[in-house]
Design an enzyme around this catalytic site. Structure first.
Site, PDB file in Angstrom:
ATOM      1  N   SER A 168       9.131  14.267  62.592  1.00 19.02           N
ATOM      2  CA  SER A 168       7.692  13.449  61.837  1.00 19.02           C
ATOM      3  C   SER A 168       6.948  13.223  61.495  1.00 19.02           C
ATOM      4  CB  SER A 168       8.620  12.532  62.576  1.00 19.02           C
ATOM      5  OG  SER A 168       8.167  13.091  64.063  1.00 19.02           O
ATOM      6  N   HIS A 196      13.931  10.914  59.162  1.00 18.14           N
ATOM      7  CA  HIS A 196      13.310  10.079  57.792  1.00 18.14           C
ATOM      8  C   HIS A 196      13.610  11.381  56.717  1.00 18.14           C
ATOM      9  CE1 HIS A 196       9.847   9.151  61.330  1.00 18.14           C
ATOM     10  NE2 HIS A 196      10.652   9.999  61.483  1.00 18.14           N
ATOM     11  N   LYS A 225      13.602   2.866  60.166  1.00 16.71           N
ATOM     12  CA  LYS A 225      13.153   3.821  58.931  1.00 16.71           C
ATOM     13  C   LYS A 225      13.050   3.015  57.599  1.00 16.71           C
ATOM     14  CE  LYS A 225      11.963   6.467  62.203  1.00 16.71           C
ATOM     15  NZ  LYS A 225      12.444   6.168  63.043  1.00 16.71           N
TER      16      LYS A 225
END
Length: 377
Positions: A168, A196, A225
């Site tokens: 991240s 992610h 996300k």
């Protein structure tokens, strides 16, 4: 903390009627730091689905999944995640953080060892701490160090390798094929946090495993996300999911998410799976902005992911850089220790598929201007 330049304050963000813009503490800006990579958090199709279910079920879920909080929509979403991730089953948690601490602390126990990447997310670190297993940290994506630690871990009852799929703060990708090869060689389980990567990597956004064509034992993720909603999940075998449903404390004792969020999440997964052009466009923007920053002379981390960290170094200079960006209409907060190592403070620039050409030009001009002004480039 204030004296060290590490004091943190909240910023209030509200939507603007102008496409691609938001108000940050009342000032209109392009948000260049969001995890909303595909722009689905504002997608009207998700809102419509959520409102439809909210009118029928109300606002809250009223309890934990094992008491009064389970609905048909929770079960439909779990089935949809399993299909999307090509796994036998899935389990929804109330956040990705709760998924990580619940899964890791439930699977690894006394007599086991967890081999954890040096730059894993805080939720993975906390999951390791909550387990009764020994934790061994291997150097970031260093396969030789992982191999050595696996060799010296054969006396433990079980070995778990846990890694972010996409990191991240650095935007780089775990070498999952090499990790799986080592796991097979040294009889270890592989746990991947795909927070992610889901929606970004792999065919139709299926994540890191699909990106490398590798099957892992446990896939953890979040909806907050690319999917644009809220909550977390774990996907894997039926026996794994059944076990976690009965043992993961952060699942058993946490109030369930509302059914409206479940239905909106199903809609988001449907959109991601049926709209590969979103991924293609996002990758085009990532390459374009990254190449522009490199041409300017910035130290840019990350590749193939929407996370493009621009390393500044000193935390106070990173703060100054962020403030100057904001004066130029770009909101991208500085990331400082302990989120990143000392002397590696950065601007965590992230790319959204909804950026238009005007947004990209403004972002690039602002970074270049501030970089020159502060003598970073």
């Amino acid at each position: 903390m204030k004296n060290q330049g590490l004091y943190r304050q909240l910023r209030a963000i509200s939507p603007s009627q102008t496409s691609g813009k938001s108000y940050v503490d009342g000032m209109k800006s392009i948000v260049a730091s969001s995890n909303n990579y595909l722009g689905l958090a504002e997608d009207q199709r998700l809102t419509d689905e959520a409102v439809k279910i909210m009118k029928e079920y109300g606002i809250g879920s009223t309890g934990s999944r094992l008491t009064t909080g389970n609905t048909i929509w929770h079960e439909k979403l779990e089935q949809r995640i399993a299909e999307f991730k090509k796994e036998e089953a899935a389990l929804v948690f109330s956040s990705g953080y709760l998924a990580n601490i619940g899964v890791i602390s439930s699977l690894a126990g006394e007599g086991d060892v967890i081999l954890s990447d040096q730059l894993n997310h805080a939720s993975i670190i906390d999951g390791c701490r909550l387990s009764k297993a020994k934790t061994s940290i291997y150097r970031h994506i260093n396969m030789e160090d992982l191999r050595e630690k696996l060799m010296h871990s054969q006396h433990y009852r079980r070995r778990f390798i846990v890694t972010d799929g996409v990191f991240s703060m650095d935007g780089d990708i775990a070498p999952l094929r090499e990790i799986k090869t080592l796991a097979d060689m040294y009889n270890a389980y592989v746990i991947v946090d795909d927070a992610h990567a889901t929606g970004v990597l792999g065919e139709n956004g299926r994540g890191t495993g699909d990106h490398f064509d590798v099957a892992v034992d446990v896939t953890i993720g979040t909806f907050s996300k690319s999917i644009g909603t809220e909550g977390g999940f774990v996907a894997g075998s039926r026996s794994l999911i059944d076990y976690l449903r009965n043992r993961a404390r952060s699942y058993i004792f946490q109030t369930a998410l509302p059914p409206s969020i479940m239905e909106a999440t199903i809609k988001a997964i449907d959109i991601i799976e049926s709209s590969p052009q979103l991924q293609v466009h996002l990758q085009h923007l990532i390459r374009s902005i990254r190449n522009e920053f490199l041409d300017y002379g910035f130290d840019v981390r990350g590749e193939q992911t929407p996370i493009l960290p621009v390393v500044i170094g000193d935390s106070e200079q990173a703060m100054a850089f962020s403030k100057e960006l904001e004066k130029n209409g770009v909101f991208a907060p500085a990331i400082r220790p302990p989120s990143v190592p000392q002397r590696e403070s950065r601007i965590r620039m992230t790319v959204m598929a909804t950026y238009i050409e005007e947004d990209i030009q403004q972002i690039c001009k602002a970074f270049y201007k501030v970089g020159k002004q502060l003598e970073v480039i």
